[in-house]
Motif scaffolding. Structure first.
Motif, PDB file in Angstrom:
ATOM      1  N   ASN A   1       7.587   6.735  -3.088  1.00  0.00           N
ATOM      2  CA  ASN A   1       6.948   5.412  -3.024  1.00  0.00           C
ATOM      3  C   ASN A   1       7.282   4.574  -4.257  1.00  0.00           C
ATOM      4  O   ASN A   1       7.696   3.419  -4.152  1.00  0.00           O
TER       5      ASN A   1
ATOM      6  N   SER B   1       5.420   4.767   3.191  1.00  0.00           N
ATOM      7  CA  SER B   1       5.412   5.922   4.094  1.00  0.00           C
ATOM      8  C   SER B   1       4.764   5.516   5.409  1.00  0.00           C
ATOM      9  O   SER B   1       3.633   5.011   5.412  1.00  0.00           O
TER      10      SER B   1
ATOM     11  N   GLN C   1      -1.186  13.627   0.480  1.00  0.00           N
ATOM     12  CA  GLN C   1      -0.027  13.007  -0.158  1.00  0.00           C
ATOM     13  C   GLN C   1       0.513  13.928  -1.258  1.00  0.00           C
ATOM     14  O   GLN C   1      -0.178  14.253  -2.210  1.00  0.00           O
TER      15      GLN C   1
ATOM     16  N   GLU D   1       6.157  12.818  -2.257  1.00  0.00           N
ATOM     17  CA  GLU D   1       5.985  11.620  -1.426  1.00  0.00           C
ATOM     18  C   GLU D   1       5.593  10.418  -2.277  1.00  0.00           C
ATOM     19  O   GLU D   1       6.075   9.305  -2.061  1.00  0.00           O
ATOM     20  N   TRP D   2       4.725  10.641  -3.251  1.00  0.00           N
ATOM     21  CA  TRP D   2       4.310   9.549  -4.128  1.00  0.00           C
ATOM     22  C   TRP D   2       5.471   9.069  -4.997  1.00  0.00           C
ATOM     23  O   TRP D   2       5.658   7.874  -5.193  1.00  0.00           O
TER      24      TRP D   2
ATOM     25  N   LEU E   1      -3.890   9.646  -1.707  1.00  0.00           N
ATOM     26  CA  LEU E   1      -4.209   9.674  -0.278  1.00  0.00           C
ATOM     27  C   LEU E   1      -4.288  11.121   0.214  1.00  0.00           C
ATOM     28  O   LEU E   1      -3.621  12.008  -0.338  1.00  0.00           O
TER      29      LEU E   1
ATOM     30  N   TYR F   1      -2.352   5.560  -4.372  1.00  0.00           N
ATOM     31  CA  TYR F   1      -2.046   6.985  -4.478  1.00  0.00           C
ATOM     32  C   TYR F   1      -3.338   7.784  -4.315  1.00  0.00           C
ATOM     33  O   TYR F   1      -4.428   7.217  -4.198  1.00  0.00           O
TER      34      TYR F   1
ATOM     35  N   GLN G   1       0.804  -1.235   0.000  1.00  0.00           N
ATOM     36  CA  GLN G   1       0.000   0.000   0.000  1.00  0.00           C
ATOM     37  C   GLN G   1       0.833   1.278   0.000  1.00  0.00           C
ATOM     38  O   GLN G   1       0.528   2.219  -0.719  1.00  0.00           O
ATOM     39  N   SER G   2       1.883   1.351   0.843  1.00  0.00           N
ATOM     40  CA  SER G   2       2.697   2.563   0.867  1.00  0.00           C
ATOM     41  C   SER G   2       4.039   2.285   1.531  1.00  0.00           C
ATOM     42  O   SER G   2       4.146   1.395   2.383  1.00  0.00           O
TER      43      SER G   2
ATOM     44  N   LEU H   1      -2.305   6.087   8.645  1.00  0.00           N
ATOM     45  CA  LEU H   1      -3.597   6.629   8.212  1.00  0.00           C
ATOM     46  C   LEU H   1      -4.529   5.514   7.758  1.00  0.00           C
ATOM     47  O   LEU H   1      -5.733   5.526   8.019  1.00  0.00           O
TER      48      LEU H   1
ATOM     49  N   SER I   1       3.563   7.376   7.760  1.00  0.00           N
ATOM     50  CA  SER I   1       2.357   8.158   8.053  1.00  0.00           C
ATOM     51  C   SER I   1       1.168   7.664   7.227  1.00  0.00           C
ATOM     52  O   SER I   1       0.040   7.612   7.725  1.00  0.00           O
ATOM     53  N   ASP I   2       1.416   7.267   5.968  1.00  0.00           N
ATOM     54  CA  ASP I   2       0.340   6.723   5.136  1.00  0.00           C
ATOM     55  C   ASP I   2      -0.171   5.405   5.708  1.00  0.00           C
ATOM     56  O   ASP I   2      -1.385   5.159   5.749  1.00  0.00           O
TER      57      ASP I   2
END
Length: 345
Positions: free
Chosen positions: A141, A91, A133, A137-138, A130, A128, A88-89, A97, A93-94
């Protein structure tokens, strides 16, 4: 549940008695929480009741937090040769979330462990669009995914479905939906980076190293037969669509006591045409004018040709040797194009 799956597999074997099974997919939900012996039993039941090809693609859907070096080695030993991981990510923080149980290092380590275990066909999911975001940041990823050297990447734009936590948070003002323009930029960036990294963009949301398509999902998009086992599972035999009840208790009661646990419908010509549009147009294999001419009534061919010509003029579709597919700009309004190609009474 495992006993119910075994009984359904045995009772429905006649549906594919003359067919060679080329793909097996354990997924939807989290089958990686099952014990290795339980997974082994499922595969043995399939092999005992169905004609499984020696080179069948056998995929396990898994979450990174359920995996270890020992588990991945055991999965290879019992017969799985493809892994689909819900990363999924990359990150923290992602992931927080999305209320994911794994962290970034777990995801990265799981991919490395899978390679060590002998998996040469690894797919990861990314999301993506999010809330909050950024494009940077993407990009991070996607580049991490490329650096991990996986063979397949599925990337989906976040959608807010009614009844989900994300939808509730959106309606309460806790989350703010990312602007469409930024989501589009993220999609464009994804396509660009993966193309440069040697990936084929073979379906709207799916990318692979040359030739390493998901054979299982490609079967759906190419309108081949498939058999779905378990609650909510769908099946298709080219004429009839069948779906099992979603209730676990209702499913198990039906399987155990020979009660109905599924519904079905015979597809109309309109159903078959629309299914072909939806599944074909989203892939690099596109839609065949010749197939429409031979398989459907004249009204469908006329509608197809009129819609095709309109989108050829606008540059949203391309045609090559009678095969129509989305152009690079058409990808970004694919839902609208598909809707226009379909016939709705």
């Amino acid at each position: 549940m495992l006993e119910g799956l075994r009984k359904e597999l045995e009772s429905r074997a006649s549906e594919l008695a003359s067919e060679e099974i080329n793909t097996i997919y354990l997924g939807g939900g989290t089958p990686s929480i099952l014990l290795i012996d339980e997974l082994k039993d499922i595969l043995q039941t399939i092999r005992q009741n169905y004609n499984v090809a020696s080179d069948a693609e056998i995929t396990m859907e898994a979450n990174p937090d359920d995996l270890s070096q020992a588990i991945l080695s055991a999965l290879r030993e019992v017969g799985f040769n493809r892994l689909s991981m819900g990363v999924q990510s990359f990150s923290e923080s992602d992931l927080k979330l999305m209320n994911r149980r794994h962290g970034v290092m777990q995801a990265v380590q799981s991919v490395k462990w899978a390679k060590t275990a002998g998996f040469a066909n690894i797919s990861i999911d990314l999301i993506y669009g999010l809330p909050n975001q950024t494009l940077e940041e993407w990009e991070r990823n996607v580049r991490i995914a490329v650096e991990l050297d996986v063979q397949h990447i599925s990337a989906y734009n976040l959608t807010y479905h009614e009844g989900t936590v994300f939808y509730d948070r959106l309606k309460k003002g806790i989350l703010k939906e990312l602007p469409d323009e930024l989501s589009l930029q993220q999609f464009e960036l994804l396509i660009s980076i993966l193309k440069d990294a040697g990936f084929e963009h073979y379906e709207i949301s799916n990318f692979c190293k040359p030739g390493l398509y998901s054979q299982h999902n490609s079967s759906y998009w190419k309108s081949k037969k498939y058999l779905g086992i378990g609650p909510s599972a769908h099946s298709f035999d080219l004429v009839t669509r069948r779906w099992n009840v979603s209730s676990v208790s209702g499913y198990l009661d039906g399987v155990e006591n020979n009660k109905p646990y599924s519904e079905s419908e015979i597809l109309t010509e309109q159903d078959r045409f629309n299914d072909y549009i939806i599944t074909g147009l989203r892939t690099i294999w596109g839609i065949s004018e010749e197939l429409i001419q031979t398989e459907f009534s004249d009204i469908y061919l006329a509608h197809f040709q009129e819609t095709r010509d309109r989108y050829l003029t606008s540059g949203h579709v391309i045609e090559n040797s009678g095969i129509v597919g989305l152009s690079p700009v058409g990808l970004f309004i694919s839902d609208q194009i598909m809707a226009d190609f379909m016939i709705v009474e």
